[in-house]
Design a protein around this motif. Structure first.
Motif, mmCIF file in Angstrom:
data_model
loop_
_atom_site.group_PDB
_atom_site.id
_atom_site.type_symbol
_atom_site.label_atom_id
_atom_site.label_comp_id
_atom_site.label_asym_id
_atom_site.label_seq_id
_atom_site.Cartn_x
_atom_site.Cartn_y
_atom_site.Cartn_z
ATOM 1 N N ASP A 76 5.185 9.750 2.603
ATOM 2 C CA ASP A 76 3.782 9.685 2.930
ATOM 3 C C ASP A 76 3.319 11.111 2.260
ATOM 4 O O ASP A 76 2.206 11.350 2.242
ATOM 5 N N GLU A 77 4.022 11.695 1.044
ATOM 6 C CA GLU A 77 3.416 12.973 0.341
ATOM 7 C C GLU A 77 3.968 12.656 -1.189
ATOM 8 O O GLU A 77 5.024 12.085 -1.384
ATOM 9 N N LEU A 78 2.923 12.704 -1.986
ATOM 10 C CA LEU A 78 2.776 12.549 -3.253
ATOM 11 C C LEU A 78 4.061 13.625 -3.866
ATOM 12 O O LEU A 78 3.894 15.018 -3.571
ATOM 13 N N ASP A 79 5.222 13.230 -4.423
ATOM 14 C CA ASP A 79 6.382 14.095 -4.936
ATOM 15 C C ASP A 79 6.310 14.337 -6.401
ATOM 16 O O ASP A 79 6.024 15.290 -6.794
ATOM 17 N N TYR A 80 6.397 13.280 -7.105
ATOM 18 C CA TYR A 80 6.752 13.353 -8.603
ATOM 19 C C TYR A 80 6.501 12.203 -9.432
ATOM 20 O O TYR A 80 6.685 10.947 -8.666
ATOM 21 N N CYS A 81 6.307 12.207 -10.594
ATOM 22 C CA CYS A 81 6.034 11.057 -11.353
ATOM 23 C C CYS A 81 7.537 10.760 -11.995
ATOM 24 O O CYS A 81 8.282 11.520 -12.540
ATOM 25 N N GLU A 82 8.007 9.390 -11.771
ATOM 26 C CA GLU A 82 9.429 9.035 -12.186
ATOM 27 C C GLU A 82 9.443 8.561 -13.324
ATOM 28 O O GLU A 82 10.278 8.639 -14.125
ATOM 29 N N GLN A 83 8.292 7.711 -13.963
ATOM 30 C CA GLN A 83 8.248 7.046 -15.352
ATOM 31 C C GLN A 83 6.786 6.696 -15.666
ATOM 32 O O GLN A 83 5.851 6.366 -14.903
ATOM 33 N N ALA A 84 6.468 6.762 -16.788
ATOM 34 C CA ALA A 84 5.318 6.160 -17.556
ATOM 35 C C ALA A 84 5.659 5.367 -18.519
ATOM 36 O O ALA A 84 6.380 5.690 -19.325
ATOM 37 N N VAL A 85 4.744 4.384 -18.669
ATOM 38 C CA VAL A 85 4.862 3.340 -19.741
ATOM 39 C C VAL A 85 3.462 3.208 -20.302
ATOM 40 O O VAL A 85 2.631 2.827 -19.605
ATOM 41 N N THR B 36 0.704 -1.387 -0.025
ATOM 42 C CA THR B 36 -0.027 0.013 -0.120
ATOM 43 C C THR B 36 0.717 1.256 -0.046
ATOM 44 O O THR B 36 2.067 1.101 0.260
ATOM 45 N N TRP B 37 0.294 2.280 -0.248
ATOM 46 C CA TRP B 37 0.830 3.566 -0.014
ATOM 47 C C TRP B 37 1.646 3.743 1.003
ATOM 48 O O TRP B 37 3.012 4.213 1.127
ATOM 49 N N ASP B 38 0.889 3.377 2.118
ATOM 50 C CA ASP B 38 1.691 3.825 3.727
ATOM 51 C C ASP B 38 2.892 2.822 3.741
ATOM 52 O O ASP B 38 3.649 3.211 4.409
ATOM 53 N N GLU B 39 2.635 1.597 3.163
ATOM 54 C CA GLU B 39 3.880 0.481 3.394
ATOM 55 C C GLU B 39 5.023 0.844 2.753
ATOM 56 O O GLU B 39 6.350 0.674 3.021
ATOM 57 N N VAL B 40 4.944 1.654 1.466
ATOM 58 C CA VAL B 40 5.863 2.103 0.683
ATOM 59 C C VAL B 40 6.824 3.257 1.244
ATOM 60 O O VAL B 40 7.942 3.339 1.421
ATOM 61 N N TYR B 41 5.824 4.089 1.890
ATOM 62 C CA TYR B 41 6.494 5.460 2.437
ATOM 63 C C TYR B 41 7.252 6.189 1.809
ATOM 64 O O TYR B 41 7.055 7.580 1.715
ATOM 65 N N ALA B 42 8.550 5.679 1.724
ATOM 66 C CA ALA B 42 9.615 6.560 0.950
ATOM 67 C C ALA B 42 10.357 5.919 -0.212
ATOM 68 O O ALA B 42 11.522 5.672 -0.124
ATOM 69 N N CYS B 43 9.394 5.759 -1.347
ATOM 70 C CA CYS B 43 10.083 4.802 -2.436
ATOM 71 C C CYS B 43 8.969 5.223 -3.478
ATOM 72 O O CYS B 43 8.117 6.084 -3.521
ATOM 73 N N CYS C 45 6.583 8.667 -7.150
ATOM 74 C CA CYS C 45 7.464 8.759 -5.867
ATOM 75 C C CYS C 45 6.681 9.339 -4.549
ATOM 76 O O CYS C 45 5.922 10.389 -4.604
ATOM 77 N N ASN C 46 6.827 8.485 -3.435
ATOM 78 C CA ASN C 46 6.022 8.724 -2.332
ATOM 79 C C ASN C 46 7.211 9.090 -1.495
ATOM 80 O O ASN C 46 8.062 8.436 -1.132
ATOM 81 N N ASP C 47 7.245 10.399 -1.228
ATOM 82 C CA ASP C 47 8.441 10.941 -0.428
ATOM 83 C C ASP C 47 7.689 11.037 0.931
ATOM 84 O O ASP C 47 7.350 12.395 1.469
ATOM 85 N N PHE D 50 6.043 4.132 -6.291
ATOM 86 C CA PHE D 50 4.778 3.480 -6.004
ATOM 87 C C PHE D 50 4.126 3.390 -7.469
ATOM 88 O O PHE D 50 4.011 4.174 -8.061
ATOM 89 N N GLU D 51 3.996 2.221 -7.856
ATOM 90 C CA GLU D 51 3.442 1.844 -9.261
ATOM 91 C C GLU D 51 1.982 1.695 -9.148
ATOM 92 O O GLU D 51 1.219 0.876 -8.382
ATOM 93 N N VAL D 52 1.142 2.343 -10.134
ATOM 94 C CA VAL D 52 -0.105 2.318 -10.447
ATOM 95 C C VAL D 52 -0.308 2.064 -11.843
ATOM 96 O O VAL D 52 0.528 2.165 -12.670
#
Length: 78
Positions: free
Chosen positions: A33-42, A8-15, A29-31, A17-19
């Motif tokens: 517990d805060e939405l930070d930036y988009c790392e990649q899109a495929v 879950t989002w909470d379990e990832v915490y600082a890493c 990027c979950n920084d 998160f793929e959707v």
């Protein structure tokens, strides 16, 4: 929007998160517990976009405050 992984989002915490959004795999990027930036899109057909926060405009940065908060709430609910 679905999450392909078990964490879950909470379990990832600082890493990252793929959707999955209609076949698009998006890594966000979950920084702490805060939405930070988009790392990649495929895309569904395999085209890949990498977003380096220093060199490209990140799609998350283009969201309004309301959109940013709404997306963050949706990610936490997954």
């Amino acid at each position: 929007m679905t999450k392909p992984g078990a964490q879950t989002w909470d379990e990832v915490y600082a890493c990252h998160f793929e959707v999955d959004v209609e076949g698009w795999r998006i890594s966000i990027c979950n920084d702490c517990d805060e939405l930070d930036y988009c790392e990649q899109a495929v895309s569904p057909d395999g085209q890949k976009w990498d977003f380096d926060p220093g060199t490209r405009t990140d799609p998350i940065a283009l969201l309004s405050t309301w959109e940013h908060q709404s997306l963050e709430r949706m990610l936490k609910a997954l």
